[in-house]
Design an enzyme around this catalytic site. Structure first.
Site, PDB file in Angstrom:
ATOM      1  N   ASP A   1     -16.877   4.807 -24.277  1.00 45.90           N
ATOM      2  CA  ASP A   1     -16.114   6.070 -24.024  1.00 45.90           C
ATOM      3  C   ASP A   1     -16.669   7.251 -24.810  1.00 45.90           C
ATOM      4  OD1 ASP A   1     -14.054   4.764 -22.493  1.00 45.90           O
ATOM      5  OD2 ASP A   1     -12.933   4.260 -24.396  1.00 45.90           O
TER       6      ASP A   1
ATOM      7  N   ASP B   1     -12.239   6.887 -16.471  1.00 45.13           N
ATOM      8  CA  ASP B   1     -11.025   6.900 -16.975  1.00 45.13           C
ATOM      9  C   ASP B   1     -10.270   8.297 -16.056  1.00 45.13           C
ATOM     10  OD1 ASP B   1     -11.081   4.753 -18.598  1.00 45.13           O
ATOM     11  OD2 ASP B   1     -11.447   6.044 -20.305  1.00 45.13           O
TER      12      ASP B   1
END
Length: 158
Positions: free
Chosen positions: A115, A131
């Site tokens: 991330d 995402d």
């Protein structure tokens, strides 16, 4: 056949973009940890997530891999066999499938997901391109369902 190939190319392109960004994050962002993009708004911050959204189910890799794989098989079925002629629905399924595959690749190969997008204006989880694809795809899917409901309701004038 062209329909299937177009969908596969779109999914592959989005997965490729996701994996390229994650490779960049590993190579260039990990050593510095964070880069401010817009002060007090957003930064790029390298984070390894062993769970799913908000680090839920952290450490439950086998479950996440199996559940994600099952969900992606369902979405692939819907994309290739149920969305022909429904462009908005097709786009929604492409986005969900590509995002899911992007994060599944990380989870299978590394046991965690890379991330890197960190909004600073709220206390929020760090997330990634995959995402975003999944969230936008699900939102479009909900929109498609709502639009179908509106079209299916008989008018009150009849």
């Amino acid at each position: 056949m062209a329909y299937v190939i177009l969908n596969l190319v779109c999914v592959a392109a989005l997965v490729g973009i996701d994996q390229a960004i994650k490779l960049w994050a590993i190579q260039y962002l990990a050593p510095v940890e964070a880069i401010t993009v817009i002060p007090h708004v957003v930064e790029l911050r390298f984070v390894l997530n062993q769970g799913m959204a908000f680090s839920l189910l952290s450490g439950k890799q086998l479950f996440l891999i199996l559940a994600t794989s099952a969900a992606l098989l369902l979405v692939a079925y819907l994309l290739f066999f149920r969305s022909r002629g429904k462009l908005l629905q097709q786009i929604a399924f492409i986005l969900v499938l590509a995002g899911g595959i992007g994060n599944l690749i990380d989870r299978v190969l590394n046991g965690e997901v890379v991330d890197y997008i960190n909004p600073l204006f709220i206390d929020f989880a760090v997330f990634n391109f995959a995402d975003i694809l999944v969230c936008v795809g699900v939102a479009l899917w909900v929109l498609v369902i709502l639009l179908e409901e509106v079209e299916d309701k008989p008018s009150k004038e009849q």
